[in-house]
Scaffold this motif. Sequence first.
Motif, short mmCIF file in Angstrom:
data_model
loop_
_atom_site.label_atom_id
_atom_site.label_comp_id
_atom_site.label_asym_id
_atom_site.label_seq_id
_atom_site.Cartn_x
_atom_site.Cartn_y
_atom_site.Cartn_z
N ALA A 10 11.72 25.97 53.73
CA ALA A 10 12.10 25.49 52.39
C ALA A 10 11.68 24.04 52.24
CB ALA A 10 13.62 25.62 52.19
N SER A 11 11.54 23.62 50.99
CA SER A 11 11.13 22.25 50.71
C SER A 11 12.05 21.62 49.67
CB SER A 11 9.68 22.21 50.21
OG SER A 11 9.53 23.03 49.07
N PHE A 12 11.87 20.32 49.47
CA PHE A 12 12.64 19.50 48.54
C PHE A 12 14.08 19.35 49.01
CE2 PHE A 12 8.88 20.69 46.10
CZ PHE A 12 8.43 19.41 45.78
N VAL A 13 15.11 19.51 48.16
CA VAL A 13 16.45 19.06 48.52
C VAL A 13 17.38 20.18 48.96
CG1 VAL A 13 18.50 17.79 47.73
CG2 VAL A 13 16.23 17.09 46.94
N ALA A 14 17.51 21.22 48.16
CA ALA A 14 18.58 22.19 48.37
C ALA A 14 18.49 22.90 49.71
CB ALA A 14 18.61 23.19 47.22
N GLY A 15 17.36 23.58 49.98
CA GLY A 15 17.22 24.29 51.24
C GLY A 15 17.31 23.39 52.45
N PRO A 16 16.54 22.29 52.47
CA PRO A 16 16.65 21.36 53.61
C PRO A 16 18.04 20.77 53.80
CG PRO A 16 14.58 21.00 52.47
CD PRO A 16 15.36 21.97 51.63
N THR A 17 18.78 20.55 52.72
CA THR A 17 20.16 20.06 52.86
C THR A 17 21.02 21.11 53.56
OG1 THR A 17 20.03 18.62 50.93
CG2 THR A 17 22.22 19.31 51.62
N GLY A 18 20.84 22.38 53.18
CA GLY A 18 21.58 23.44 53.87
C GLY A 18 21.25 23.49 55.34
N GLY A 19 19.96 23.41 55.68
CA GLY A 19 19.57 23.42 57.09
C GLY A 19 20.08 22.21 57.83
N MET A 20 20.00 21.03 57.20
CA MET A 20 20.48 19.81 57.84
C MET A 20 21.98 19.90 58.11
SD MET A 20 20.72 15.94 56.32
CE MET A 20 22.05 16.48 55.23
N THR A 21 22.74 20.46 57.16
CA THR A 21 24.18 20.60 57.35
C THR A 21 24.48 21.48 58.55
OG1 THR A 21 24.56 20.31 54.98
CG2 THR A 21 26.32 21.34 56.25
N LEU A 22 23.75 22.57 58.69
CA LEU A 22 23.96 23.46 59.84
C LEU A 22 23.54 22.79 61.14
CD1 LEU A 22 22.61 26.74 58.19
CD2 LEU A 22 25.01 26.16 58.66
N ALA A 23 22.46 22.00 61.09
CA ALA A 23 22.03 21.27 62.29
C ALA A 23 23.08 20.26 62.71
CB ALA A 23 20.69 20.58 62.03
N ALA A 344 14.91 3.62 59.65
CA ALA A 344 15.47 4.16 58.41
C ALA A 344 16.98 4.20 58.54
CB ALA A 344 14.90 5.54 58.12
N ILE A 345 17.64 4.30 57.41
CA ILE A 345 19.10 4.45 57.39
C ILE A 345 19.41 5.87 56.95
CG2 ILE A 345 21.27 3.68 56.38
CD1 ILE A 345 19.98 0.94 55.95
N THR A 346 20.20 6.57 57.73
CA THR A 346 20.57 7.94 57.40
C THR A 346 22.09 8.08 57.56
OG1 THR A 346 20.01 10.25 57.81
CG2 THR A 346 20.24 8.82 59.76
N ALA A 347 22.56 9.31 57.66
CA ALA A 347 24.00 9.52 57.76
C ALA A 347 24.32 10.59 58.79
CB ALA A 347 24.57 9.94 56.41
N ARG A 348 25.44 10.39 59.45
CA ARG A 348 26.02 11.44 60.26
C ARG A 348 26.72 12.43 59.33
NH1 ARG A 348 26.99 6.62 63.03
NH2 ARG A 348 26.27 6.59 65.20
N SER A 349 27.23 13.50 59.88
CA SER A 349 27.98 14.45 59.06
C SER A 349 29.24 13.79 58.51
CB SER A 349 28.38 15.67 59.90
OG SER A 349 29.26 16.50 59.15
N PRO A 350 29.54 14.01 57.22
CA PRO A 350 30.80 13.50 56.70
C PRO A 350 32.02 14.24 57.24
CG PRO A 350 29.59 14.67 54.99
CD PRO A 350 28.69 14.62 56.18
N LEU A 351 31.79 15.41 57.85
CA LEU A 351 32.89 16.15 58.47
C LEU A 351 33.25 15.51 59.80
CD1 LEU A 351 31.61 19.78 57.87
CD2 LEU A 351 33.53 18.69 56.70
N ARG A 352 34.54 15.31 60.03
CA ARG A 352 35.01 14.75 61.30
C ARG A 352 35.89 15.79 62.01
NH1 ARG A 352 37.90 9.71 58.97
NH2 ARG A 352 37.79 11.01 57.10
N PHE A 353 35.42 16.24 63.14
CA PHE A 353 36.18 17.20 63.94
C PHE A 353 36.95 16.41 65.01
CE2 PHE A 353 33.17 19.88 61.89
CZ PHE A 353 33.75 21.13 61.82
N ASP A 354 38.26 16.34 64.84
CA ASP A 354 39.09 15.54 65.74
C ASP A 354 38.55 14.11 65.83
OD1 ASP A 354 40.79 17.72 66.34
OD2 ASP A 354 39.33 18.47 67.78
N GLY A 355 38.10 13.60 64.70
CA GLY A 355 37.62 12.23 64.64
C GLY A 355 36.15 12.05 64.98
N ASP A 356 35.47 13.12 65.38
CA ASP A 356 34.07 13.03 65.82
C ASP A 356 33.15 13.59 64.76
OD1 ASP A 356 31.72 12.80 67.21
OD2 ASP A 356 32.17 14.40 68.65
#
Length: 403
Positions: A10-23, A344-356
Amino acid sequence: MAGVHVVECASFVAGPTGGMTLAQLGADVVRIDPIGGGSDHLRWPVAPTGESYYWASLNKGKRSVAVDLRSPEGRELVLALATAPGDDRGVLIDNVVGRPWLVHQRLAERRSDLIHVRVQGYPDGRPAVDYTVNAEVGVPLTTGVDGWADPVNHVLPAWDLVTGLSVSTGVLAALHQRAHTGQGAYVELALADVALAGVANLGWLSEAADRQGERPRHGNHVYGSFGVDFACRGGARVMVVALTDGQWRALQAATGTTEVFTALEEALQADLRQESERYRLRETIAAVLRPWFTARDLDEVGKALDAARVLWGRYRGMADLVADHRQQVHDVLADLTLPQGGGAITARSPLRFDGDRGPVGECPELGRDTDSVLAQVLGLTDAELGGLHDRRVIAAPANSKNQ
């Protein structure tokens, strides 16, 4: 999700965002691109080297495979990767609409329990992007100031991001179903449906039906409640919101206007404890509060609002957030090294599992993992890989020994 293997085409935003979230949740995500990169490989914003910050960040934590998607051999490799055997394999995310070689029926013939999530523009397969879909669901015609006739487009591809998160939700639901029933799933997700569902679930379409017309434009006022921006002494601006009665009382206490508003309620026979009344009298309320803000600088305003527990925020530029990041203010943000060595500046997952939040994820170079993925998943030998390189069916980065 460690142990789960996902193929993303997949390309652009939606599909890659889904894959990134799973990664970010631990899945092994293999992103497949055409040799030389797809249409989003160099998309802005870009680094001084020409590398795309956008592509690098959305694909961090994934493995990159570059294949000639126009050749029969290349397409066969993609089909084989998507339908590879194994309890934790057979998961495909794509937005490749209208290509007969990647239709679900053909994939399911090779693996009946395949989980296939397809991102579309419209449910019938017609193309769309966030900016065209957003125009069609009415948002630009409710954004802006009163009396402005033209639409006001937005900058944030919000529907794309929501669609991407819906992709990851669909994968998780299908994995749960397969684990309990052994059945695969073909999940179709149209960007247009996500946008329509969004405005419908917020009640905006019901309101338009009742009004038999459009919602009025209110500029920076929050619709249906009290919230608006104020200028402080020195030019800084803040956004102040009072959704609840407690927040409204806190705002009055911070600004010393309780008695003023009590008298105003009596004079206008209004009950400002009610959110609808604060909305109706929003201009009057703002006019009363404005002098308090203009007489104080941002620091003084911030201390007073915080002390009273007012709901507020300062208007800031993204350069301000960069400065915060340099001081390690936000632990969700992280540095990412680009393939050519830049930052570059990126982000970790906004989900925190037991603070991680989990690891940041490395930025892949286009085609970096082509050989290792094909060897690991499909069992190709060095000789077979060499032949594919010679025939230009696959590619690795320019500094690879195979190039």
